[in-house]
Design a protein around this motif. Structure first.
Motif, PDB file in Angstrom:
ATOM      1  N   THR A  26     -20.308  78.761 -20.347  1.00 43.73           N
ATOM      2  CA  THR A  26     -21.229  78.560 -19.378  1.00 43.73           C
ATOM      3  C   THR A  26     -21.836  76.948 -19.357  1.00 43.73           C
ATOM      4  N   LEU A  27     -21.694  76.270 -20.565  1.00 43.73           N
ATOM      5  CA  LEU A  27     -21.829  75.159 -20.599  1.00 43.73           C
ATOM      6  C   LEU A  27     -20.917  74.114 -20.048  1.00 43.73           C
ATOM      7  N   THR A  28     -19.749  74.568 -19.956  1.00 38.81           N
ATOM      8  CA  THR A  28     -18.624  73.712 -18.938  1.00 38.81           C
ATOM      9  C   THR A  28     -18.895  73.822 -17.366  1.00 38.81           C
ATOM     10  N   LEU A  29     -19.548  74.886 -17.273  1.00 38.97           N
ATOM     11  CA  LEU A  29     -19.894  75.060 -15.661  1.00 38.97           C
ATOM     12  C   LEU A  29     -21.133  74.238 -15.398  1.00 38.97           C
ATOM     13  N   LEU A  30     -22.103  74.258 -16.344  1.00 39.00           N
ATOM     14  CA  LEU A  30     -23.261  73.565 -16.109  1.00 39.00           C
ATOM     15  C   LEU A  30     -23.104  72.208 -16.100  1.00 39.00           C
ATOM     16  N   GLN A  31     -22.336  71.555 -16.828  1.00 35.12           N
ATOM     17  CA  GLN A  31     -21.899  69.951 -16.966  1.00 35.12           C
ATOM     18  C   GLN A  31     -21.067  69.727 -15.587  1.00 35.12           C
ATOM     19  N   ALA A  32     -20.000  70.672 -15.298  1.00 37.06           N
ATOM     20  CA  ALA A  32     -19.282  70.303 -13.753  1.00 37.06           C
ATOM     21  C   ALA A  32     -20.302  70.421 -12.868  1.00 37.06           C
ATOM     22  N   MET A  33     -21.621  71.124 -12.774  1.00 32.33           N
ATOM     23  CA  MET A  33     -22.399  71.197 -11.600  1.00 32.33           C
ATOM     24  C   MET A  33     -23.244  69.700 -11.817  1.00 32.33           C
TER      25      MET A  33
END
Length: 322
Positions: free
Chosen positions: A107-114
């Motif tokens: 989830t953190l990976t996705l949020l950072q990419a966003m």
């Protein structure tokens, strides 16, 4: 909308993808075809939509930041629907590190990419398990959710908190949807309704943990899909929302419903309650009704009958193919 759908090859994700495509959205599906259960099930889900020009499938892991960043650079996403997770309460007790890695770090990976790409909208699939074994029912979003009973539940709560952090820091619009025991045609084969149906039809004993008094708020998959789509349409700010059937049923009564739908009697093998299991779940859906206009439409008795009809048709099709 141009939507990144993580976990889109799974039970909920594939149903959601088909509905979103019908409504004219473009879906980019990211799924690692995990082996938690037979990946052939997921691949069959993907094949149902591969011929749609608005559907693009990418096999990969949400923890792979390079892959995730590439997808964000390649597609101009309007929103992310984040369903990908390591599922299962009981297995998480045996391998908590894996559950935290996938469910929290993914989830953190996705949020950072966003954040890097300027995408600010996400619908996140959380779980009713975050409420733990709360004696107060129905469960309300304002209830304290700080005593989870399994690593799976704790990982989902941790991911909710990460979502709030990114809302606070970067103004993301994120709805965390706490799903309550999703079921229906094509559901995961290790789930209770699937296992019970298969065993009863084959004259095998079903394993029941506890005395049958535990209860769950079963939610038909079409109602879950409706809740997700309504969230996309109303996505503003940070909200935690229960998406459930709001009509719990005991395990003993559920078995009777399945028996009636099948016209068969179950052979029951009773075992003690398992670590991580909760006594009851029950969704208060007042907030979802007010913010989204969400209302479940499928009663458990009707949903079980639809599942059984689908299951029998699938078994008949296999027999014909053989």
């Amino acid at each position: 909308m141009n939507i990144l759908l993580t976990g889109g090859a799974g039970f909920i994700g594939s149903n959601l993808a088909r509905q979103l495509l019908k409504e004219g959205h473009q879906i980019i599906c990211l799924d690692n075809l995990d082996t938690y259960y037979n990946p052939d099930h997921k691949w069959r889900n993907v094949q149902q939509t591969l011929n749609n020009r608005d559907y693009h499938f990418h096999e990969g892991d949400i923890r792979d930041s390079e892959l995730v960043d590439t997808l964000f650079r390649t597609y101009a996403f309007d929103a992310v629907v984040h369903l990908a997770a390591r599922a299962g309460v009981r297995p998480s007790v045996q391998d908590p590190a894996l559950y935290y890695d996938v469910n929290v770090n993914g989830t953190l990976t996705l949020l950072q990419a966003m954040q890097r790409s300027g995408v600010s909208k996400m619908v996140f699939a959380s779980s009713s398990s975050v409420y733990g074994d709360s004696p107060q029912v129905p469960f309300v979003e304002t209830d304290t959710a700080d005593r989870p009973l399994s690593p799976y539940a704790a990982s989902k709560r941790a991911a909710e908190l990460l979502c709030h952090t990114f809302h606070h820091l970067y103004g993301f619009d994120i709805f965390c949807l706490r799903f309550f025991t999703v079921y229906g045609p094509n559901q995961r084969p290790e789930m209770a309704i699937s296992q019970f149906t298969d065993s009863i039809l084959n004259g095998q004993a079903i394993t029941v943990f506890g005395d049958g008094s535990t209860s769950r708020d079963y939610t038909y998959v079409d109602d879950i899909v409706s809740g997700i789509i309504r969230s996309l349409e109303n996505l503003r700010g940070y909200e935690v929302l229960n998406i459930g059937g709001s009509d719990p049923i005991s395990l003993a009564d559920l078995i009777q419903v399945i028996e009636r739908a099948l016209g068969e009697t179950a052979i029951i093998n009773r075992l003690p309650m398992q670590p991580g299991d909760v006594q009851q779940t029950y969704a208060d859906i007042t907030k979802a009704a007010q913010l989204l206009g969400y209302q479940p439409t499928v009663r458990v008795e009707d949903g079980i009958q639809q599942f059984v009809d689908w299951y029998r048709a699938r078994q008949d099709a296999r027999f014909v193919m053989q």
